[in-house]
Design a protein around this motif. Sequence first.
Motif, PDB file in Angstrom:
ATOM      1  N   ASN A  74       0.847  -0.915   0.392  1.00  0.00           N
ATOM      2  CA  ASN A  74       0.218  -0.419   0.018  1.00  0.00           C
ATOM      3  C   ASN A  74       0.834   1.299   0.353  1.00  0.00           C
ATOM      4  OD1 ASN A  74      -1.901   1.243   0.175  1.00  0.00           O
ATOM      5  ND2 ASN A  74      -2.954   1.159   1.617  1.00  0.00           N
ATOM      6  N   VAL A  75       1.857   1.608  -0.802  1.00  0.00           N
ATOM      7  CA  VAL A  75       2.970   2.484  -1.248  1.00  0.00           C
ATOM      8  C   VAL A  75       2.208   3.222  -2.302  1.00  0.00           C
ATOM      9  CG1 VAL A  75       4.416   3.191  -1.695  1.00  0.00           C
ATOM     10  CG2 VAL A  75       4.553   1.469  -0.467  1.00  0.00           C
ATOM     11  N   PRO A  76       1.530   4.468  -2.184  1.00  0.00           N
ATOM     12  CA  PRO A  76       1.037   4.978  -3.815  1.00  0.00           C
ATOM     13  C   PRO A  76       1.980   5.662  -4.436  1.00  0.00           C
ATOM     14  CG  PRO A  76       0.730   6.620  -1.553  1.00  0.00           C
ATOM     15  CD  PRO A  76       1.454   5.101  -1.493  1.00  0.00           C
ATOM     16  N   VAL A  77       1.885   5.182  -6.056  1.00  0.00           N
ATOM     17  CA  VAL A  77       2.443   5.693  -7.453  1.00  0.00           C
ATOM     18  C   VAL A  77       2.674   6.451  -7.384  1.00  0.00           C
ATOM     19  CG1 VAL A  77       4.075   4.878  -8.527  1.00  0.00           C
ATOM     20  CG2 VAL A  77       3.677   2.915  -6.748  1.00  0.00           C
ATOM     21  N   ARG A  78       3.571   7.910  -7.333  1.00  0.00           N
ATOM     22  CA  ARG A  78       3.316   9.281  -8.425  1.00  0.00           C
ATOM     23  C   ARG A  78       3.741   8.700  -9.580  1.00  0.00           C
ATOM     24  NH1 ARG A  78       0.620  14.516  -7.495  1.00  0.00           N
ATOM     25  NH2 ARG A  78      -0.348  13.547  -4.851  1.00  0.00           N
ATOM     26  N   LEU A  79       3.581   9.554 -10.863  1.00  0.00           N
ATOM     27  CA  LEU A  79       3.948   9.443 -11.801  1.00  0.00           C
ATOM     28  C   LEU A  79       4.064  10.871 -12.115  1.00  0.00           C
ATOM     29  CD1 LEU A  79       1.889   6.958 -14.053  1.00  0.00           C
ATOM     30  CD2 LEU A  79       4.371   6.708 -12.574  1.00  0.00           C
ATOM     31  N   LEU A  80       5.727  11.272 -12.195  1.00  0.00           N
ATOM     32  CA  LEU A  80       6.030  12.869 -12.433  1.00  0.00           C
ATOM     33  C   LEU A  80       6.907  13.399 -13.558  1.00  0.00           C
ATOM     34  CD1 LEU A  80       6.770  13.310  -8.740  1.00  0.00           C
ATOM     35  CD2 LEU A  80       4.717  14.326  -9.482  1.00  0.00           C
ATOM     36  N   ASN A  81       7.013  14.506 -13.559  1.00  0.00           N
ATOM     37  CA  ASN A  81       7.146  15.186 -14.960  1.00  0.00           C
ATOM     38  C   ASN A  81       8.882  15.950 -14.931  1.00  0.00           C
ATOM     39  OD1 ASN A  81       8.275  15.773 -17.355  1.00  0.00           O
ATOM     40  ND2 ASN A  81       6.699  17.261 -18.419  1.00  0.00           N
ATOM     41  N   THR A  82      10.063  15.254 -15.014  1.00  0.00           N
ATOM     42  CA  THR A  82      11.043  16.298 -14.703  1.00  0.00           C
ATOM     43  C   THR A  82      10.996  17.629 -15.570  1.00  0.00           C
ATOM     44  OG1 THR A  82      12.012  13.779 -15.413  1.00  0.00           O
ATOM     45  CG2 THR A  82      13.578  15.363 -14.358  1.00  0.00           C
ATOM     46  N   MET A  83      10.051  17.466 -16.568  1.00  0.00           N
ATOM     47  CA  MET A  83      10.603  18.587 -17.469  1.00  0.00           C
ATOM     48  C   MET A  83       9.191  19.788 -16.823  1.00  0.00           C
ATOM     49  SD  MET A  83      12.518  17.267 -19.811  1.00  0.00           S
ATOM     50  CE  MET A  83      12.539  17.890 -20.941  1.00  0.00           C
ATOM     51  N   ASP A  84       8.389  19.382 -15.848  1.00  0.00           N
ATOM     52  CA  ASP A  84       7.372  20.095 -14.997  1.00  0.00           C
ATOM     53  C   ASP A  84       6.762  19.693 -14.125  1.00  0.00           C
ATOM     54  OD1 ASP A  84       5.796  22.328 -15.351  1.00  0.00           O
ATOM     55  OD2 ASP A  84       3.872  20.791 -16.775  1.00  0.00           O
ATOM     56  N   PRO A  85       7.986  19.595 -13.221  1.00  0.00           N
ATOM     57  CA  PRO A  85       8.485  19.175 -11.735  1.00  0.00           C
ATOM     58  C   PRO A  85       6.369  19.253 -11.193  1.00  0.00           C
ATOM     59  CG  PRO A  85       9.998  20.231 -11.740  1.00  0.00           C
ATOM     60  CD  PRO A  85       9.045  20.393 -13.556  1.00  0.00           C
ATOM     61  N   GLN A  86       6.165  20.647 -11.659  1.00  0.00           N
ATOM     62  CA  GLN A  86       4.628  21.431 -10.544  1.00  0.00           C
ATOM     63  C   GLN A  86       3.843  20.021 -10.707  1.00  0.00           C
ATOM     64  OE1 GLN A  86       5.616  22.790  -7.937  1.00  0.00           O
ATOM     65  NE2 GLN A  86       7.570  23.309  -8.425  1.00  0.00           N
ATOM     66  N   ALA A  87       3.609  19.656 -12.135  1.00  0.00           N
ATOM     67  CA  ALA A  87       2.260  19.087 -12.850  1.00  0.00           C
ATOM     68  C   ALA A  87       1.823  18.617 -11.916  1.00  0.00           C
ATOM     69  CB  ALA A  87       2.461  18.541 -13.972  1.00  0.00           C
ATOM     70  N   HIS A  88       0.838  17.697 -11.531  1.00  0.00           N
ATOM     71  CA  HIS A  88       0.058  17.296 -11.211  1.00  0.00           C
ATOM     72  C   HIS A  88       0.184  15.860 -11.628  1.00  0.00           C
ATOM     73  CE1 HIS A  88      -2.897  14.161  -9.166  1.00  0.00           C
ATOM     74  NE2 HIS A  88      -2.793  14.817  -8.291  1.00  0.00           N
ATOM     75  N   GLY A  89       1.003  15.485 -12.476  1.00  0.00           N
ATOM     76  CA  GLY A  89       0.776  13.976 -12.540  1.00  0.00           C
ATOM     77  C   GLY A  89       0.147  12.384 -12.411  1.00  0.00           C
ATOM     78  N   THR A  90       0.071  11.516 -11.805  1.00  0.00           N
ATOM     79  CA  THR A  90      -1.126  10.888 -11.998  1.00  0.00           C
ATOM     80  C   THR A  90      -0.572  10.237 -11.175  1.00  0.00           C
ATOM     81  OG1 THR A  90      -0.620   9.568 -14.287  1.00  0.00           O
ATOM     82  CG2 THR A  90      -2.273   8.494 -12.818  1.00  0.00           C
ATOM     83  N   LEU A  91      -1.711  10.294  -9.118  1.00  0.00           N
ATOM     84  CA  LEU A  91      -1.072   9.148  -8.622  1.00  0.00           C
ATOM     85  C   LEU A  91      -1.921   7.836  -8.442  1.00  0.00           C
ATOM     86  CD1 LEU A  91      -1.219   9.374  -5.410  1.00  0.00           C
ATOM     87  CD2 LEU A  91      -2.985  10.632  -5.025  1.00  0.00           C
ATOM     88  N   ILE A  92      -1.104   7.058  -8.078  1.00  0.00           N
ATOM     89  CA  ILE A  92      -1.677   5.567  -8.470  1.00  0.00           C
ATOM     90  C   ILE A  92      -1.784   5.070  -6.655  1.00  0.00           C
ATOM     91  CG2 ILE A  92      -1.871   3.545  -8.909  1.00  0.00           C
ATOM     92  CD1 ILE A  92       0.257   4.465 -11.466  1.00  0.00           C
ATOM     93  N   LYS A  93      -2.839   4.842  -6.030  1.00  0.00           N
ATOM     94  CA  LYS A  93      -3.076   4.025  -5.052  1.00  0.00           C
ATOM     95  C   LYS A  93      -4.795   3.329  -4.997  1.00  0.00           C
ATOM     96  CE  LYS A  93      -6.226   8.505  -3.222  1.00  0.00           C
ATOM     97  NZ  LYS A  93      -6.624   8.987  -2.352  1.00  0.00           N
ATOM     98  N   ALA A  94      -4.862   3.265  -3.687  1.00  0.00           N
ATOM     99  CA  ALA A  94      -5.951   2.127  -3.136  1.00  0.00           C
ATOM    100  C   ALA A  94      -7.162   2.092  -3.627  1.00  0.00           C
ATOM    101  CB  ALA A  94      -5.082   1.588  -1.856  1.00  0.00           C
ATOM    102  N   ASP A  95      -7.946   3.449  -3.018  1.00  0.00           N
ATOM    103  CA  ASP A  95      -8.914   4.295  -3.015  1.00  0.00           C
ATOM    104  C   ASP A  95      -9.246   4.490  -3.895  1.00  0.00           C
ATOM    105  OD1 ASP A  95      -9.663   1.210  -0.787  1.00  0.00           O
ATOM    106  OD2 ASP A  95      -8.945   3.327   0.198  1.00  0.00           O
ATOM    107  N   VAL A  96      -9.665   4.551  -4.915  1.00  0.00           N
ATOM    108  CA  VAL A  96     -10.373   5.809  -6.347  1.00  0.00           C
ATOM    109  C   VAL A  96     -11.323   5.264  -6.555  1.00  0.00           C
ATOM    110  CG1 VAL A  96      -9.124   6.850  -8.271  1.00  0.00           C
ATOM    111  CG2 VAL A  96      -7.535   5.707  -6.779  1.00  0.00           C
ATOM    112  N   GLU A  97     -12.014   6.476  -6.724  1.00  0.00           N
ATOM    113  CA  GLU A  97     -13.311   6.172  -7.289  1.00  0.00           C
ATOM    114  C   GLU A  97     -13.315   6.718  -8.460  1.00  0.00           C
ATOM    115  OE1 GLU A  97     -16.861   6.656  -6.683  1.00  0.00           O
ATOM    116  OE2 GLU A  97     -16.697   6.207  -4.632  1.00  0.00           O
ATOM    117  N   THR A  98     -14.042   5.823  -9.436  1.00  0.00           N
ATOM    118  CA  THR A  98     -14.312   5.675 -11.020  1.00  0.00           C
ATOM    119  C   THR A  98     -15.427   6.038 -11.541  1.00  0.00           C
ATOM    120  OG1 THR A  98     -11.551   4.832 -10.845  1.00  0.00           O
ATOM    121  CG2 THR A  98     -13.242   4.503 -12.983  1.00  0.00           C
TER     122      THR A  98
END
Length: 440
Positions: free
Chosen positions: A269-293
């Motif tokens: 249960n470690v969240p994974v965050r996909l981030l952009n080196t070229m745009d470090p402030q961008a939110h990117g994608t957060l991968i975690k357990a409970d997500v409403e879809t």
Amino acid sequence: MKVMKFGGTSVGKPERMHQVKDLVTASDEPTIVVLSALSGTTNALVSIGEALAAADRILAKERIDALHAHYLDFYPQLLETEKARKKAEAIIKEHFEFLNIILKISFNEAINRDILAQGELLSTKLFYTLLEELEIPAVFLVALDFMSIDENSEPELGKISEKLKAILAQHPGEKLFITQGYICKNHRNEVDNLKRGGSDYTASLIAAAINASVCEIWTDIDGMHNNDPRIVDKTRPIAELSFDEAAELAYFGAKILHPASIWPAQQYNVPVRLLNTMDPQAHGTLIKADVETKGVKAIAAKDGITAIKIKSSRMLLAYGFLRRVFEIFEKYKTPIDMITTSEVAVSVTIDDTSHLKAIIQELETLGSVEVDQNQTIICIVGNMVSETRGAIKSVMDSLVDFPIRMVSYGGSRHNVSLLLDTKYKKEALQSLNEGVFQWD
Ligand code: ASP
Ligand code: MG
């Protein structure tokens, strides 16, 4: 403690490496930094191994020299002081001497894996030298001291955790650790690796092993997109994904993340965050357990798929038929991706065709067999059932113009997979992009 992993393009240029330095020193939280090889290096090492396997030493030498020249050009742009440059020179010399010695000895698979390991060793040592030059305190960790795989090439997470924790305990108070992605030791204690793109897997295994607060995967794109941005216009990053959704997307073609890297994070249960080196402030994608879809979230496509149909009148009202079919694939260690059945036939897809001939021969003892190559699986991920009744309709409506070879619905609540000829892929993805996402 957190894990930050940087891919090849994020360390592939001297100025990018400087950016990585800024990113890893930005927060106060203790951090393990996992680096890939500089972009292009692992491909070059693979091609050196291929030349040696073909006993073409002249070509291998040419390729080693070309790679060597790249590093000799790289380090003076990375480092300023005489002292640091001398150190980098020595590092590069050591690794290229090693490659040149290999030229002279007889080649085998274990040596090939040694060759492949040079890229991550070089990138981390050069990065560490940069930190030293800037007097940023850090500890260099050799992944070969703690990353290991068993005889089935599966990571030994228990052992990894034990060893890594013991190593970290030797450095109390330290905040920054630098280590290599991709490389590991195997059960024969030889140097091995986690397969191409495996640095993500390293990062996620480390994150699980130390129960990290987050596993950040830094690349050159702003997260996982709702569709393949290389093929489709107007895609967008997905803010949040569940582990299951991310695993499906990564496996079915979303190139941004190594598919195996989801399970360790998910299990611990470690969240994974996909981030952009070229745009470090961008939110990117957060991968975690409970997500409403709600509805369709993303689409990915995987090429190079072979569909196999086994038709048998003996399947009618019989039991045990599917077992016999699956046993044949199991015998040849060939994973099946999709399955669809009718009363008299079953279709499956595979992407590893190394034993296709033998598999077909054995399947023919069960019925007539048809094979279609050059197929693409389109995987549609989201909440496909219950509350979102329209989801499947919009998918089918978008695909009316394309011949669909297989459909798999209901295997899980968050996936529909379709198979079609690769020649329709681009148009089908574009049409789905316009038809299934309800944006502003
Ligand atoms: N350097 C390795 C590769 O190119 C591992 C990685 O980058 O993830 O496959
Ligand atoms: Mg990668």
